[in-house]
Design a protein around this motif. Structure first.
Motif, PDB file in Angstrom:
ATOM      1  N   CYS A 405       0.835  -1.210   0.000  1.00 26.03           N
ATOM      2  CA  CYS A 405       0.000   0.000   0.000  1.00 26.03           C
ATOM      3  C   CYS A 405       0.866   1.254   0.000  1.00 26.03           C
ATOM      4  N   ASP A 406       1.885   1.278   0.849  1.00 29.05           N
ATOM      5  CA  ASP A 406       2.744   2.460   0.961  1.00 29.05           C
ATOM      6  C   ASP A 406       3.544   2.703  -0.315  1.00 29.05           C
ATOM      7  N   LEU A 407       4.124   1.645  -0.838  1.00 33.02           N
ATOM      8  CA  LEU A 407       5.009   1.793  -1.999  1.00 33.02           C
ATOM      9  C   LEU A 407       4.253   2.189  -3.264  1.00 33.02           C
ATOM     10  N   PHE A 408       3.077   1.619  -3.453  1.00 38.03           N
ATOM     11  CA  PHE A 408       2.366   1.814  -4.711  1.00 38.03           C
ATOM     12  C   PHE A 408       1.137   2.703  -4.574  1.00 38.03           C
ATOM     13  N   ASN A 409       1.052   3.384  -3.422  1.00 40.35           N
ATOM     14  CA  ASN A 409       0.065   4.444  -3.218  1.00 40.35           C
ATOM     15  C   ASN A 409      -1.378   3.937  -3.257  1.00 40.35           C
ATOM     16  N   TYR A 410      -1.645   2.900  -2.445  1.00 37.41           N
ATOM     17  CA  TYR A 410      -3.004   2.394  -2.287  1.00 37.41           C
ATOM     18  C   TYR A 410      -3.474   2.649  -0.856  1.00 37.41           C
ATOM     19  N   ASP A 411      -4.770   2.782  -0.704  1.00 39.25           N
ATOM     20  CA  ASP A 411      -5.371   2.933   0.624  1.00 39.25           C
ATOM     21  C   ASP A 411      -5.356   1.575   1.313  1.00 39.25           C
ATOM     22  N   CYS A 412      -4.690   1.492   2.455  1.00 39.41           N
ATOM     23  CA  CYS A 412      -4.577   0.210   3.149  1.00 39.41           C
ATOM     24  C   CYS A 412      -5.703   0.003   4.158  1.00 39.41           C
ATOM     25  N   LYS A 413      -6.668   0.904   4.152  1.00 36.50           N
ATOM     26  CA  LYS A 413      -7.863   0.724   4.971  1.00 36.50           C
ATOM     27  C   LYS A 413      -9.075   1.161   4.151  1.00 36.50           C
ATOM     28  N   PRO A 414      -9.341   0.453   3.046  1.00 36.81           N
ATOM     29  CA  PRO A 414     -10.456   0.858   2.178  1.00 36.81           C
ATOM     30  C   PRO A 414     -11.771   0.822   2.939  1.00 36.81           C
ATOM     31  N   PRO A 415     -12.500   1.919   2.967  1.00 42.19           N
ATOM     32  CA  PRO A 415     -13.743   1.988   3.756  1.00 42.19           C
ATOM     33  C   PRO A 415     -14.761   0.915   3.381  1.00 42.19           C
ATOM     34  N   LYS A 416     -14.793   0.508   2.133  1.00 42.27           N
ATOM     35  CA  LYS A 416     -15.840  -0.440   1.714  1.00 42.27           C
ATOM     36  C   LYS A 416     -15.684  -1.809   2.365  1.00 42.27           C
ATOM     37  N   ILE A 417     -14.500  -2.095   2.928  1.00 40.38           N
ATOM     38  CA  ILE A 417     -14.374  -3.373   3.643  1.00 40.38           C
ATOM     39  C   ILE A 417     -14.077  -3.177   5.132  1.00 40.38           C
ATOM     40  N   PHE A 418     -13.636  -1.991   5.533  1.00 41.17           N
ATOM     41  CA  PHE A 418     -13.348  -1.755   6.949  1.00 41.17           C
ATOM     42  C   PHE A 418     -14.513  -1.075   7.669  1.00 41.17           C
ATOM     43  N   ALA A 419     -15.247  -0.209   6.986  1.00 39.83           N
ATOM     44  CA  ALA A 419     -16.388   0.484   7.603  1.00 39.83           C
ATOM     45  C   ALA A 419     -17.635  -0.363   7.381  1.00 39.83           C
ATOM     46  N   ARG A 420     -17.855  -1.296   8.270  1.00 41.62           N
ATOM     47  CA  ARG A 420     -18.935  -2.255   8.077  1.00 41.62           C
ATOM     48  C   ARG A 420     -20.246  -1.769   8.687  1.00 41.62           C
ATOM     49  N   ASN A 421     -21.307  -2.094   7.988  1.00 41.97           N
ATOM     50  CA  ASN A 421     -22.650  -1.823   8.488  1.00 41.97           C
ATOM     51  C   ASN A 421     -23.133  -3.056   9.238  1.00 41.97           C
ATOM     52  N   LYS A 422     -23.497  -2.893  10.502  1.00 38.39           N
ATOM     53  CA  LYS A 422     -23.899  -4.044  11.309  1.00 38.39           C
ATOM     54  C   LYS A 422     -25.136  -4.724  10.758  1.00 38.39           C
ATOM     55  N   ASN A 423     -25.902  -4.000   9.955  1.00 35.37           N
ATOM     56  CA  ASN A 423     -27.132  -4.564   9.395  1.00 35.37           C
ATOM     57  C   ASN A 423     -26.940  -5.120   7.994  1.00 35.37           C
ATOM     58  N   ASN A 424     -25.662  -5.339   7.616  1.00 35.81           N
ATOM     59  CA  ASN A 424     -25.386  -5.874   6.285  1.00 35.81           C
ATOM     60  C   ASN A 424     -26.122  -7.190   6.066  1.00 35.81           C
ATOM     61  N   ASP A 425     -26.675  -7.347   4.872  1.00 36.16           N
ATOM     62  CA  ASP A 425     -27.335  -8.590   4.496  1.00 36.16           C
ATOM     63  C   ASP A 425     -26.263  -9.642   4.258  1.00 36.16           C
ATOM     64  N   LYS A 426     -26.293 -10.730   5.014  1.00 32.09           N
ATOM     65  CA  LYS A 426     -25.249 -11.743   4.935  1.00 32.09           C
ATOM     66  C   LYS A 426     -25.533 -12.816   3.883  1.00 32.09           C
ATOM     67  N   ARG A 427     -26.639 -12.693   3.164  1.00 36.07           N
ATOM     68  CA  ARG A 427     -26.913 -13.674   2.119  1.00 36.07           C
ATOM     69  C   ARG A 427     -25.861 -13.558   1.019  1.00 36.07           C
ATOM     70  N   LEU A 428     -25.299 -14.685   0.660  1.00 32.20           N
ATOM     71  CA  LEU A 428     -24.207 -14.683  -0.319  1.00 32.20           C
ATOM     72  C   LEU A 428     -24.759 -14.761  -1.736  1.00 32.20           C
ATOM     73  N   LYS A 429     -24.183 -13.940  -2.562  1.00 32.94           N
ATOM     74  CA  LYS A 429     -24.599 -13.866  -3.969  1.00 32.94           C
ATOM     75  C   LYS A 429     -23.534 -14.451  -4.884  1.00 32.94           C
ATOM     76  N   TYR A 430     -22.269 -14.319  -4.464  1.00 35.80           N
ATOM     77  CA  TYR A 430     -21.161 -14.750  -5.307  1.00 35.80           C
ATOM     78  C   TYR A 430     -20.445 -15.975  -4.746  1.00 35.80           C
ATOM     79  N   PHE A 431     -20.419 -16.112  -3.440  1.00 38.07           N
ATOM     80  CA  PHE A 431     -19.642 -17.191  -2.821  1.00 38.07           C
ATOM     81  C   PHE A 431     -20.548 -18.173  -2.073  1.00 38.07           C
ATOM     82  N   ASP A 432     -21.650 -18.526  -2.697  1.00 43.65           N
ATOM     83  CA  ASP A 432     -22.630 -19.422  -2.083  1.00 43.65           C
ATOM     84  C   ASP A 432     -22.497 -20.863  -2.571  1.00 43.65           C
ATOM     85  N   LEU A 433     -21.398 -21.183  -3.255  1.00 43.67           N
ATOM     86  CA  LEU A 433     -21.270 -22.500  -3.870  1.00 43.67           C
ATOM     87  C   LEU A 433     -20.497 -23.480  -2.995  1.00 43.67           C
ATOM     88  N   LEU A 434     -19.946 -23.027  -1.863  1.00 37.16           N
ATOM     89  CA  LEU A 434     -19.177 -23.911  -0.985  1.00 37.16           C
ATOM     90  C   LEU A 434     -20.029 -24.373   0.193  1.00 37.16           C
TER      91      LEU A 434
END
Length: 434
Positions: A405-434
């Protein structure tokens, strides 16, 4: 003036002058050799682009200056980060591991550092086209790894690297982790199931079934992330497809001239192709870059499941393996998620050919009316996958990815995966095959 001429004619004066010149040459050599030197924008701009002032398809000088500045800024950011943090980015990779990543082409003075899961297969094929079709006299072998260069000594290697245009491609570090999982473990890949999959199941799953322990075919993404954390922290069972990018190329020790990014892959590749077409007389073109690269990926998936059919059917049905390969293409934003796998279990098992799979996928691609919505699936799958990771593991993974992240100028705390909504729908759409 007369005194100066007298001094220069004096033998001792001549000796002193020679010594001064030698010292100056040595100083210049050491400056060029240093790994962390801050190189000004003009120096970088005049490196890769100096011979080709009008390689861009758009002739606007303003546009050309903007593009050059974007590429220069990537290199400047990298080198300044290396300069400020002198010892932080040395990495633990062995010399031979780095040599395995670096490909050298001496006829064209090109050096490419390959990083797995950053378009490396496509780039190797592209470089082969450059080598085969250029008008440069080919007196040496084509693109080969440094590990295959048994005849190059240190002095010659230093010379080759100094005079070559050196480039690498990187990508957002968290997305590279997910891509490694999808390609090597979620999708059909009996080679990785047999080694890495079995290892992960045995180490990360308490109640593993005998089938899972025997095959390693059903590793989940949270289990995979735990494996990454363990392998990096303990330096055990590491795999170059999953290790941090800086470990592959030593960007603080090798002064790369061009850094492409997967997020702008099309633009960066087409820019390089224009440079090479002008420099080497090649005529490499794409009628439709997106369509051609998508079809190449589809064909690769079809080839893989049929090539591994005998081995995979020891662990799961050919139908389920084909469905996973179809889902892989949806996760990658190639096929629309609304388009179900088109064949029945019976047809898949008894009649489906490689070209049936390929043509069905092509039809699904051709039916897309909103390309942006299909590409947005990559982001949706990314968020879904990381929503499954416990926060404790997510922060440990962040620590592992921080150098990239530091070397190549990326955000190492992307909000879309770190800022979680507690009410997120946990139904899987892409990884439901396992």
């Amino acid at each position: 003036m007369q005194q100066t001429m007298t001094f220069l004619n004096n033998k001792s004066g001549c000796m002193l002058s020679v010594i001064c010149i030698i010292c100056m040459v040595m100083m210049l050599f050491l400056v060029n050799l240093t790994d962390r030197m801050y190189i000004p924008y003009e120096k970088i701009k005049d490196n890769l682009f100096k011979l080709h002032p009008d390689v861009l398809t758009e002739s606007s000088l303003k546009y050309q200056s903007l593009v050059n500045e974007i590429y220069a800024e990537r290199v400047l950011h990298l080198r300044e980060t290396c300069r400020v943090n002198t010892d932080e980015f040395l990495g633990d990779s062995k010399d031979n591991d780095v040599k395995h990543s670096i490909h050298v082409e001496q006829n064209h003075n090109l050096v490419y550092c390959q990083i797995q899961k950053v378009g490396s297969t496509f780039l190797r094929k592209l470089l082969s086209k450059v080598f085969m079709s250029s008008n440069i006299r080919k007196s040496k072998r084509g693109f080969i790894r440094l590990t295959q260069h048994k005849d190059i000594g240190f002095a010659e290697l230093h010379s080759v690297i100094q005079k070559s245009d050196k480039f690498m491609f990187v990508r957002e570090p968290f997305s590279r982790v997910l891509s490694g999982y999808v390609d090597k473990l979620f999708c059909t890949n009996t080679l990785y199931w047999k080694i890495t999959g079995k290892y992960i199941v045995s180490q990360m799953r308490d109640d593993a079934s005998s089938a899972s322990l025997r095959c390693g075919h059903d590793v989940t993404f949270p289990e995979f992330v735990k494996y990454i954390i363990q392998s990096e922290n303990l330096s055990t069972h590491k795999d170059r497809h999953f290790t941090p990018m800086y470990e592959h190329c030593r960007p603080c020790q090798i002064p790369y001239d061009f850094i492409g990014k997967l997020e702008s892959f099309k633009e960066d590749v087409l820019f390089l192709i224009n440079v090479w077409n002008n420099a080497y007389g090649t005529n490499i073109t794409f009628n439709d870059f997106d369509a051609e690269t998508s079809e190449s990926r589809v064909l690769g998936q079809a080839t893989r499941i049929f090539g591994m059919r005998k081995q995979l059917e020891r662990c799961m049905s050919f139908y389920n393996a084909s469905v996973r390969s179809w889902r892989d293409l949806q996760i990658r934003g190639v096929l629309p998620i609304q388009e179900p796998y088109p064949f029945s279990p019976e047809f898949t098992r008894d009649h489906m050919t490689r070209m049936d799979f390929f043509e069905a996928a092509k039809q699904a691609i051709a039916s897309v009316s909103d390309i942006r919505a299909v590409k947005a699936q990559r982001n949706e799958a990314f968020i879904e996958a990381f929503s499954l990771i416990p926060m404790e593991d997510l922060y440990q993974l962040q620590n592992i990815l921080k150098p990239d992240c530091d070397l190549f100028n990326y955000d190492c705390k992307p909000p879309k995966i770190f800022a979680r909504n507690k009410n997120n729908d946990k139904r899987l759409k892409y990884f439901d095959l396992l």
